[in-house]
Structure formats: C-alpha cells, structure tokens
Scaffold this motif. Sequence first.
Motif, mmCIF file in Angstrom:
data_model
loop_
_atom_site.group_PDB
_atom_site.id
_atom_site.type_symbol
_atom_site.label_atom_id
_atom_site.label_comp_id
_atom_site.label_asym_id
_atom_site.label_seq_id
_atom_site.Cartn_x
_atom_site.Cartn_y
_atom_site.Cartn_z
ATOM 1 N N HIS A 26 13.173 38.553 67.765
ATOM 2 C CA HIS A 26 14.284 39.365 68.295
ATOM 3 C C HIS A 26 15.020 40.113 67.185
ATOM 4 O O HIS A 26 15.077 41.325 67.219
ATOM 5 C CB HIS A 26 15.256 38.543 69.165
ATOM 6 C CG HIS A 26 14.560 37.637 70.128
ATOM 7 N ND1 HIS A 26 13.693 38.119 71.076
ATOM 8 C CD2 HIS A 26 14.537 36.283 70.253
ATOM 9 C CE1 HIS A 26 13.176 37.099 71.761
ATOM 10 N NE2 HIS A 26 13.670 35.977 71.280
ATOM 11 N N ASP A 69 8.720 40.115 75.130
ATOM 12 C CA ASP A 69 9.589 39.028 75.571
ATOM 13 C C ASP A 69 9.592 38.891 77.096
ATOM 14 O O ASP A 69 10.548 38.387 77.675
ATOM 15 C CB ASP A 69 11.029 39.181 75.043
ATOM 16 C CG ASP A 69 11.787 37.858 75.054
ATOM 17 O OD1 ASP A 69 11.134 36.797 75.091
ATOM 18 O OD2 ASP A 69 13.041 37.880 75.048
ATOM 19 N N HIS A 83 6.082 35.250 77.247
ATOM 20 C CA HIS A 83 6.048 33.924 77.854
ATOM 21 C C HIS A 83 5.172 34.044 79.095
ATOM 22 O O HIS A 83 5.616 34.524 80.137
ATOM 23 C CB HIS A 83 7.466 33.473 78.200
ATOM 24 C CG HIS A 83 8.398 33.530 77.021
ATOM 25 N ND1 HIS A 83 8.531 32.479 76.149
ATOM 26 C CD2 HIS A 83 9.181 34.518 76.538
ATOM 27 C CE1 HIS A 83 9.391 32.814 75.181
ATOM 28 N NE2 HIS A 83 9.791 34.057 75.404
ATOM 29 N N HIS A 86 4.990 38.755 71.337
ATOM 30 C CA HIS A 86 5.968 37.761 71.800
ATOM 31 C C HIS A 86 6.144 37.898 73.309
ATOM 32 O O HIS A 86 6.727 38.870 73.787
ATOM 33 C CB HIS A 86 7.317 37.988 71.093
ATOM 34 C CG HIS A 86 8.389 37.018 71.486
ATOM 35 N ND1 HIS A 86 9.129 36.304 70.561
ATOM 36 C CD2 HIS A 86 8.864 36.634 72.690
ATOM 37 C CE1 HIS A 86 10.002 35.545 71.187
ATOM 38 N NE2 HIS A 86 9.864 35.723 72.495
ATOM 39 N N LYS A 91 7.966 27.175 66.640
ATOM 40 C CA LYS A 91 9.108 27.961 67.128
ATOM 41 C C LYS A 91 10.387 27.159 66.915
ATOM 42 O O LYS A 91 10.459 25.987 67.297
ATOM 43 C CB LYS A 91 8.912 28.265 68.625
ATOM 44 C CG LYS A 91 10.013 29.105 69.260
ATOM 45 C CD LYS A 91 9.829 30.583 68.991
ATOM 46 C CE LYS A 91 10.912 31.432 69.666
ATOM 47 N NZ LYS A 91 10.648 31.648 71.093
HETATM 48 ZN ZN ZN Z 1 11.091 34.924 74.035
#
Ligand code: ZN
Length: 479
Positions: free
Chosen positions: A317, A380, A67, A65, A259
């Motif tokens: 998360h 993340d 970005h 996970h 998502k």
């Molecule tokens: Zn994220």
Amino acid sequence: MLEAVNQSGNRFLLRNAQLISGEIVDLRIAGGEIQQLEQGLAEAQGEVVISAQGNLLLPGLYDHHLHLFATAAAQNSVACGPPNVNNQAELRSALAQAPGNDWLRGVGVDDSVCPGLNARWLDQLQLNRPVRLQHRSGMLWVFNSQAMAALNLSQPLPEGVELDGSGQPTGRFYNLDAWLGQRIPKRPADLTALSQALARFGITHLTDAGVNNNSETFSALSLAQSRGELRQKLLIMGQPSLATASLPVSSKIGLGPEKIYLREVNLPELEQLVARIDAAHRQQRPVAFHCVTLVEIHFAVAALAQTQCILNDRIEHASVADDYVLQQMATLGVTAVSQPQFIYERGDRYLKEVASEDLLNLYRGRSFTQAGVAFAAGSDAPYGSIDPWLAMRAAVNRRTRAGEELQGNEALTPLAALNLFGGDFMHPGGQLRALAAGQPADLVLMKAPWQSIEKNLASDQVALTFCDGNIIYADSQWA
Ligand SMILES: [Zn+2]
C-alpha cells in the motif's frame, strides 16, 4: 482459430509482434515456452500462425497484491442493498435470480430496503436453498430457516442470537462471525470466473497477500490450479508457519514473503518486530508490511533499518509516504506495492476527508521512482478493482471518478505505469521482463502498437493472453 489450436498441441508462430523496445519479431511457442524469437521465422508443420500485425506483445502481467478467495466470494455474492437493490420487490427478485442451488450469500443488506429482515421474510420466498445475508455494517447476518437448520443450534445459545417472543431464533445473528464460521460448511469459493476475468486483463501471475494464509490456503489454491479453475501462476504470502510447512510448491505456485500487518493503534515493540524480521530472513524469506498510515510506514522502515540483512522486503500500500521514508526505502532496497486505482475509486473521498498536508504524501507515484524505489502495483481486490489498466490510467492521469486531479505532479509516464505490473514475483516493479527464448510463454498480445496503447491504456485492447503457452483468454475477434 481455437479449433485449430486444440489440434496443434499448442504450437504457435506469432508473426510480426512489436516488442516494447519497438522491435518487430516473430516468436515461436512450443512446449509451453518461447522457443525462438527472431525475425523472419519459417512456419513449421502443425503450428498455428497468428498474425500480430505489428501490435504490441508484452510479458504476462502481474497482480502483485490481491486476496483471491475473498474476491471470488464477493463476486459470487448477491448485492442486497443500494444502489442495486432499493426496495423489497427488488430484493425479492435479486435473491430469486441468483444462480446456483447451494448456499446463497448476499451482502449489503440495508434497513431502508427491508427493515427487520428475518428468517420469516426470507422463508416466504421459498428459495429452497440455504440463504445468508450480511448487513452492510458487517455486524449482522440474517439466515433463512434452511440455513439455520445447518447451524445445528442447541442450548445454550450465545448472546447475539436474536429470539422472538416465544424464544425461537429469528434468523438474526449479531457479532457472531467466528461462532457462525465454525458451523457453516466451509468450502472455498470457486475461482473459475475470477481467473477468467483476470486473464481478460492480460494477467498471468497473482500474489495472494492474505495475512492469515496458512498451509490449508496454500493447498486449496494449488488444488484450484490443478483442477483448472485457476489458470494463473501464484505466489502465496502469509503466516510465519508457511516457512516450515511442507507445501505443494511447483513452477506454478511458490512461497512468498511473510506478511506483517501493522496497525497504528496497536504497534508491537520495535525489538520484537526486528527479531521477527530477522527470523524470517534466516529462513531466506522476505517480509511484506501492510502500511496505510505515515506512522505505520515509519515504524516498518525503522525496523527494517535495524535488521541484520535485507532480502526483497516490501511495503504493501505505502498509502502515505513522506520524503524521508522514500529515501530510507531506496537506501534499504525495499519495494513499494501500491494501488493507484484508489486515486480514481476513492479520490473524491480523500479530497473531502484527508487533511491537505497529508494529501501531498497520499498514493504518491513519480516520487517513488525518482527516489529510486522499486515501485509496483496490485489490485488489493476485493477492496479495489481487479482491472490493472484502470490503475495504469489513474497512475498517469491522477484523476478521481469525478474528474478532480489528485497531486498531478506525481503522475507516471504510460511506460512507468505499465512497469507497475511487471518485474517478477520476488522483484515486483522495476521493468517489464525482456522477452527471450527459453522463457515460459506467459504473454499478452495487444490489439494495437505501443504508440496507440500508451495513449489508450484500456483492458479492451487485450487480444490474447498466454500462460505457459496455453491461450487463457482470446478476444472474440481473435478466437
Ligand atoms: Zn490487501
């Protein structure tokens, strides 16, 4: 050694590598694959022999996970506020020293450093490039004149463009992100440096978890791979529309779950949510819920429990999870993809700000695996560090930056911490893939055997990273 590699056609014989099972093997790599894996392989002509010396060989790690473009943009931005920059002289030199000659992007502008920062102040620096700096609040951008020229400003100007006494824009733009975004030439951030940094940590597989990822994002990432900027393999989560778009899918880039971003303050109707999950599942597409509060995770689990079938659905998360949620996730076969490094990076703030009864359920570890939930991790990034070894250490020692313990009873074993970055794209967590002949040669050779790595889960222990049989990182001792 790398010179020899270039002439070898990427054929390697890794000698005496330790598998996580403890077994010592030789491993032949050719054509991007593990061709043979057994003891006592004879050297073939033209292959590069690497003596692994009984050190640990792992399958390439997954960051389940992150970005990508946002992380690269953050890494390519100049820090314009404390603790890096504390006065005008430091700001001047930070901007003057920024590499490149195209758009300069800065973040963290702070009023204590340069009150009323505007285009006139920036123009004095004569940087001869367009400059845009974001205020630390995220609500204000400050442009220099060259950057403003690229905006092609024309009347009427929207509210939020600050004007001086004579009606001219000062370079300060308040709450105008969408408006500015339409006017600034958009070029996705270069991913070269980020890809190299991830390779240094042994990461060969990345899942981009952006909720807004669409076919443009998919194509841009595929292009970054084919240009050689991005050396890792990719799974792309994102919008519902991706399921029906024609995408450049390959062995290096695939379509991930839909998502779903839940926000406690604005939850959808439960029936609508169930219908949305069913629609994704009918296209054989799992869903991945963003859940950072207890209400959000209860809502996600309630919706999943009502769907007609379950695929490899995920909760991202899973920051706060009680025992009921763990049982439900185990029953439904839902995976948790967490960020244990927040225990280290944010733990001191959690200890101050989170109510003590909630602390019990915050970033749990062992409880997930004990309940039988597939438990995985991702950085993340840019919101967390990209170093998976930092996350593994935090999952094991449960220590904050200041050294406080956060729920020590949730500690994972070193092997369970390593497993967080294993599994595969569609089945995160569980166990590390067992290496076998015929697999793509996505591998990490460590500098020591497992007996010492498990006591020292550190990124500087990575010696070599292979992706599809190519060396994408080599420690200087091994290069
Ligand atoms: Zn994220």
